[in-house]
Design a protein around this motif. Structure first.
Motif, PDB file in Angstrom:
ATOM      1  N   THR A  31      31.107  -3.181  33.881  1.00 40.74           N
ATOM      2  CA  THR A  31      32.118  -4.038  34.477  1.00 40.74           C
ATOM      3  C   THR A  31      33.211  -3.179  35.108  1.00 40.74           C
ATOM      4  O   THR A  31      33.507  -2.078  34.624  1.00 40.74           O
ATOM      5  N   GLY A  32      33.805  -3.686  36.191  1.00 38.70           N
ATOM      6  CA  GLY A  32      34.871  -2.959  36.875  1.00 38.70           C
ATOM      7  C   GLY A  32      35.111  -3.592  38.228  1.00 38.70           C
ATOM      8  O   GLY A  32      34.357  -4.473  38.675  1.00 38.70           O
ATOM      9  N   LYS A  38      30.343   0.930  39.667  1.00 45.20           N
ATOM     10  CA  LYS A  38      29.469   0.327  38.651  1.00 45.20           C
ATOM     11  C   LYS A  38      27.995   0.508  38.986  1.00 45.20           C
ATOM     12  O   LYS A  38      27.219   1.008  38.175  1.00 45.20           O
ATOM     13  N   SER A  39      27.614   0.047  40.171  1.00 40.85           N
ATOM     14  CA  SER A  39      26.199   0.073  40.547  1.00 40.85           C
ATOM     15  C   SER A  39      25.672   1.502  40.663  1.00 40.85           C
ATOM     16  O   SER A  39      24.549   1.796  40.258  1.00 40.85           O
ATOM     17  N   THR A 102      23.306  -4.007  33.625  1.00 43.00           N
ATOM     18  CA  THR A 102      23.822  -4.945  34.611  1.00 43.00           C
ATOM     19  C   THR A 102      25.082  -4.368  35.227  1.00 43.00           C
ATOM     20  O   THR A 102      25.876  -3.722  34.541  1.00 43.00           O
ATOM     21  N   ALA A 103      25.257  -4.601  36.526  1.00 38.42           N
ATOM     22  CA  ALA A 103      26.452  -4.118  37.228  1.00 38.42           C
ATOM     23  C   ALA A 103      27.112  -5.318  37.904  1.00 38.42           C
ATOM     24  O   ALA A 103      26.683  -5.745  38.986  1.00 38.42           O
ATOM     25  N   PHE A 104      28.127  -5.877  37.248  1.00 38.09           N
ATOM     26  CA  PHE A 104      28.827  -7.062  37.741  1.00 38.09           C
ATOM     27  C   PHE A 104      30.329  -6.865  37.553  1.00 38.09           C
ATOM     28  O   PHE A 104      30.762  -6.345  36.517  1.00 38.09           O
ATOM     29  N   VAL A 127      30.431  -1.413  29.191  1.00 35.81           N
ATOM     30  CA  VAL A 127      30.747  -0.141  29.847  1.00 35.81           C
ATOM     31  C   VAL A 127      31.783  -0.430  30.933  1.00 35.81           C
ATOM     32  O   VAL A 127      31.467  -1.007  31.979  1.00 35.81           O
ATOM     33  N   HIS A 128      33.020  -0.040  30.666  1.00 35.18           N
ATOM     34  CA  HIS A 128      34.103  -0.299  31.618  1.00 35.18           C
ATOM     35  C   HIS A 128      34.232   0.885  32.572  1.00 35.18           C
ATOM     36  O   HIS A 128      34.567   1.996  32.154  1.00 35.18           O
ATOM     37  N   ILE A 129      33.948   0.637  33.849  1.00 36.49           N
ATOM     38  CA  ILE A 129      34.155   1.666  34.863  1.00 36.49           C
ATOM     39  C   ILE A 129      35.592   1.489  35.358  1.00 36.49           C
ATOM     40  O   ILE A 129      35.893   0.635  36.196  1.00 36.49           O
TER      41      ILE A 129
END
Length: 210
Positions: A31-32, A38-39, A102-104, A127-129
């Motif tokens: 997430t970020g 993220k991606s 997941t990258a959202f 996972v906080h970006i």
């Protein structure tokens, strides 16, 4: 209607699937803000896991809106439904024994916690970006911040819609002055240290297949 629906238990369960894949299934929820990386980082993590012959699947925010969530817009209700659907699919993939990434943006804490509640203890890894918005705007890989500042995009996270940063993410990566390789290694080390990349204990009773 739901009163007539019963969950059907099958003889091959998550423990058998994960044992065959030699890993502990989990959901890595990146997430970020838009442009935070993220991606890119999630893709690098998946590549490193693939090098180790781990079984993975990466769900990306833009990609699911081509199909699974193609009927949804970007107002608050639709964004909530977007994350709910992704969470349900990710949960099924974890049940299949996969390490799911997941990258959202997933800006709202309540949505992320709802997904966490779908999974068992230890299966949801947030996972906080953590990239400052000025850095995200500077990168602006899709030109979205420029459009949002010009009023061409409404309800854009960080501009006219809030981003509720995680308060206690399992992993926080400050994505400034760090390479994608090193950022990905932070996630890999977390998985190694906590035994996700080793075979899970199998439910021997489930081997008595009928």
């Amino acid at each position: 209607m739901k009163d007539n629906i019963v969950w059907h238990e099958h003889p091959v369960d998550k423990s058998i699937r994960s044992y065959m894949k030699k890993q502990r299934p989990c959901l890595l929820w990146f997430t970020g803000l838009s442009g935070s990386g993220k991606s890119t980082i999630a893709g690098a993590v998946e590549s490193k896991l693939a090098d180790r012959l781990q079984h993975t699947y990466l769900m990306d925010g833009d990609n699911v809106r081509h199909g699974l969530c193609g009927d949804l817009g970007f107002n608050e209700n639709d964004r909530n439904e977007n994350i709910r659907r992704v969470g349900e699919v990710a949960n099924l993939m974890v049940d299949a024994g996969l390490i799911v990434l997941t990258a959202f943006i997933s800006p709202f804490k309540v949505n992320r916690e709802c997904v966490r509640d779908m999974l068992k203890e230890g299966e949801f890894i947030e996972v906080h970006i953590d990239t400052p918005i000025d850095e995200c705007e500077k990168r602006d890989p899709k030109g979205l911040y420029k459009k949002a500042r010009a009023g061409q995009i409404k309800d854009f996270t960080g501009i006219d819609s809030p981003y509720e940063a995680p308060e206690a993410a399992e992993i926080t990566i400050k994505n400034v002055d760090i390479s994608v390789h090193d950022a990905a290694d932070i996630v890999i080390t977390y998985l190694e240290d906590r035994g996700y990349l080793k075979p899970a204990e199998i439910n021997n009773a489930a081997l008595e297949l009928s």
